[in-house]
Design a protein around this motif. Structure first.
Motif, short mmCIF file in Angstrom:
data_model
loop_
_atom_site.label_atom_id
_atom_site.label_comp_id
_atom_site.label_asym_id
_atom_site.label_seq_id
_atom_site.Cartn_x
_atom_site.Cartn_y
_atom_site.Cartn_z
N ILE A 147 -16.03 -9.63 41.56
CA ILE A 147 -15.86 -9.96 42.97
C ILE A 147 -16.09 -11.45 43.12
CG2 ILE A 147 -16.63 -9.52 45.34
CD1 ILE A 147 -17.67 -6.84 44.44
N GLY A 148 -15.02 -12.19 43.37
CA GLY A 148 -15.15 -13.64 43.40
C GLY A 148 -15.53 -14.15 42.02
N GLU A 149 -16.66 -14.86 41.95
CA GLU A 149 -17.14 -15.39 40.66
C GLU A 149 -18.16 -14.48 40.00
OE1 GLU A 149 -20.62 -18.17 42.69
OE2 GLU A 149 -18.98 -19.09 41.58
N HIS A 150 -18.50 -13.38 40.66
CA HIS A 150 -19.52 -12.47 40.13
C HIS A 150 -18.86 -11.28 39.43
CE1 HIS A 150 -22.58 -14.70 42.27
NE2 HIS A 150 -21.93 -14.54 43.40
N LYS A 151 -19.44 -10.94 38.27
CA LYS A 151 -18.92 -9.82 37.48
C LYS A 151 -20.09 -8.92 37.09
CE LYS A 151 -15.87 -10.76 34.32
NZ LYS A 151 -15.26 -11.25 33.05
N VAL A 162 -22.84 -4.81 48.72
CA VAL A 162 -22.49 -4.20 47.44
C VAL A 162 -23.44 -4.78 46.39
CG1 VAL A 162 -20.72 -3.96 45.65
CG2 VAL A 162 -20.06 -3.92 48.05
N ALA A 163 -24.09 -3.92 45.63
CA ALA A 163 -25.05 -4.37 44.62
C ALA A 163 -24.41 -4.31 43.24
CB ALA A 163 -26.31 -3.50 44.65
N LEU A 164 -24.44 -5.45 42.54
CA LEU A 164 -23.88 -5.55 41.18
C LEU A 164 -25.00 -5.85 40.19
CD1 LEU A 164 -20.64 -7.75 41.54
CD2 LEU A 164 -20.82 -5.27 41.53
N LEU A 165 -24.91 -5.22 39.02
CA LEU A 165 -25.82 -5.54 37.91
C LEU A 165 -25.01 -6.32 36.89
CD1 LEU A 165 -28.66 -5.08 36.67
CD2 LEU A 165 -27.70 -3.09 35.51
N ASN A 166 -25.33 -7.62 36.74
CA ASN A 166 -24.52 -8.45 35.86
C ASN A 166 -25.00 -8.36 34.41
OD1 ASN A 166 -26.80 -10.05 35.65
ND2 ASN A 166 -25.98 -11.77 36.82
N GLU A 167 -24.40 -9.16 33.55
CA GLU A 167 -24.68 -9.08 32.12
C GLU A 167 -26.07 -9.58 31.76
OE1 GLU A 167 -21.54 -11.22 30.30
OE2 GLU A 167 -20.03 -9.69 30.71
N ILE A 172 -27.17 -8.56 41.89
CA ILE A 172 -26.53 -9.47 42.84
C ILE A 172 -26.06 -8.66 44.05
CG2 ILE A 172 -24.67 -11.14 43.19
CD1 ILE A 172 -24.61 -11.52 40.16
N TYR A 173 -26.48 -9.09 45.24
CA TYR A 173 -26.08 -8.42 46.47
C TYR A 173 -24.99 -9.24 47.16
CZ TYR A 173 -30.26 -5.56 45.89
OH TYR A 173 -31.20 -4.70 45.39
N ILE A 174 -23.84 -8.62 47.34
CA ILE A 174 -22.69 -9.30 47.94
C ILE A 174 -22.40 -8.66 49.30
CG2 ILE A 174 -20.25 -9.86 47.67
CD1 ILE A 174 -20.63 -9.61 44.67
N PRO A 175 -22.40 -9.44 50.39
CA PRO A 175 -22.07 -8.87 51.70
C PRO A 175 -20.70 -8.20 51.69
CG PRO A 175 -22.96 -11.09 51.92
CD PRO A 175 -22.74 -10.86 50.45
N VAL A 185 -11.40 -7.56 41.11
CA VAL A 185 -10.78 -6.99 39.91
C VAL A 185 -11.64 -5.81 39.48
CG1 VAL A 185 -10.03 -7.39 37.54
CG2 VAL A 185 -9.88 -9.24 39.23
N ASN A 186 -11.07 -4.63 39.45
CA ASN A 186 -11.79 -3.43 39.01
C ASN A 186 -11.33 -3.10 37.59
OD1 ASN A 186 -12.87 -0.83 38.60
ND2 ASN A 186 -12.85 -0.42 40.79
N TYR A 187 -12.17 -3.46 36.62
CA TYR A 187 -11.81 -3.25 35.22
C TYR A 187 -11.85 -1.78 34.84
CZ TYR A 187 -12.67 -8.28 34.97
OH TYR A 187 -12.64 -9.63 35.19
N THR A 188 -12.65 -1.00 35.54
CA THR A 188 -12.79 0.42 35.21
C THR A 188 -11.56 1.21 35.59
OG1 THR A 188 -15.18 0.29 35.49
CG2 THR A 188 -14.20 2.48 35.56
N LYS A 189 -10.96 0.90 36.73
CA LYS A 189 -9.86 1.71 37.25
C LYS A 189 -8.50 1.33 36.66
CE LYS A 189 -12.07 3.04 41.55
NZ LYS A 189 -12.39 4.36 41.02
N ARG A 190 -8.40 0.17 36.07
CA ARG A 190 -7.11 -0.18 35.50
C ARG A 190 -6.94 0.53 34.15
NH1 ARG A 190 -7.61 -6.54 33.74
NH2 ARG A 190 -8.98 -6.27 31.93
N GLU A 191 -5.71 0.87 33.83
CA GLU A 191 -5.45 1.66 32.64
C GLU A 191 -5.79 0.89 31.37
OE1 GLU A 191 -1.46 3.00 32.74
OE2 GLU A 191 -1.70 4.19 34.56
N ILE A 192 -5.46 -0.39 31.33
CA ILE A 192 -5.74 -1.20 30.14
C ILE A 192 -7.08 -1.92 30.36
CG2 ILE A 192 -4.97 -3.11 28.69
CD1 ILE A 192 -2.13 -2.47 29.48
N ARG A 193 -8.07 -1.61 29.54
CA ARG A 193 -9.40 -2.18 29.69
C ARG A 193 -9.51 -3.42 28.80
NH1 ARG A 193 -9.73 3.31 30.26
NH2 ARG A 193 -10.88 4.03 32.10
#
Length: 283
Positions: A147-151, A162-167, A172-175, A185-193
């Protein structure tokens, strides 16, 4: 059925009985009957809404085969709606206890309400966005997203963030309104990972791109069961006078945060070792 659910249903039944028989016993509370009646109505609404959400969530989990207290977007969305309704009910109850009818409140405070809405428009936008996100299929708990610059991995979808756990294991809490304002970019839902590892190297620190690529592929031989065969690719992103921006790509069989972190760590370290060895040779 857990003890907590039994207690909630029991409390709801007791409140219904009290509300139904209110006219028979409330005379003994004559000085405070107004407050007692309002309090009972609020508690009845709160418990009824809570039990309704509990039953709907249980039915949904059963239909979807979710285990225990496992939650997805729909369950979280129901909980968020419950919190919104409970907040509205609490505000109306407070004004009712002060002797202000809801109709009079809306009429007399229309200008103030408009001002409050303008001041708190970002929060309201976050709440509305949170409800939409909760019931959407764009993002779900445990998805690996950017999401933006956060992964990172989505660990929670709250009413306004939205709460993200980064590497780096940072949360990270994103409004929620930023969710729609940024590219997602949703890497989980796309067919090619596909996984990308970007780095910069000095032009004089390696012999050829092919040699560096083969060296990296050989380094990751221990992870071959997690990486799809023949998917490695070392790509030139940008060419400068003295350096190159490179992107090492590969496709994983499934998203696994720990495995990807190990692969990334080993790749970066191998790039540093490769560059160091080549500089030593040229030196």
């Amino acid at each position: 059925m857990t003890l907590q659910r039994i207690l909630k249903i029991t409390a709801l039944i007791v409140l219904i009985v009290l509300r139904w028989s209110q006219h028979e016993w409330i005379d003994s509370w004559a000085p405070n009957q107004h407050f007692v009646a309002i309090a009972i109505q609020f508690l009845l609404f709160a418990f009824a809404a809570n039990v309704a959400v509990m039953v709907l969530s249980w039915l949904y989990r059963r239909r979807k085969g979710l285990k225990g207290r496992q939650a997805d977007n729909v369950v979280i969305g129901l909980e968020n709606i419950y919190y919104i309704l409970l907040t509205i009910a609490a505000i109306l109850t407070l004004f009712s206890l002060m002797g202000i009818a809801p109709q009079e409140l809306l009429t007399s405070l229309s200008i103030a309400a408009a001002a409050i809405a303008i001041i708190s428009k970002d929060f309201i936008t976050d709440v509305i966005s949170g409800i939409i996100i909760s019931f959407s299929r764009e993002i779900s708990i445990d998805d690996y997203v950017k999401i933006g610059e956060h992964k990172g991995k989505v660990i929670d979808l709250t009413i306004n963030k939205v709460a993200l756990l980064n590497e780096d294991d940072d949360v990270i809490y994103i409004p929620n309104n930023k969710f729609y304002a940024n590219e997602v970019v949703n890497y989980t839902k796309r067919e090619i990972r596909k996984v990308n590892i970007e780095f910069e190297v000095n032009i004089n620190s390696f012999t050829t791109i092919e040699e560096l690529e083969n060296d990296l592929i050989h380094t990751l031989a221990d992870f071959k069961e997690h990486i799809a065969p023949n998917t490695f690719h070392l790509k030139i992103v940008d060419l400068r006078k003295d350096s190159l921006d490179l992107k090492f790509q590969y496709v994983v069989d499934r998203r696994d945060r720990e495995i990807e972190r190990e692969i990334r760590k080993k790749t970066v370290r191998q790039v540093l070792n490769y560059v160091k060895n080549n500089l030593a040779k040229t030196g």
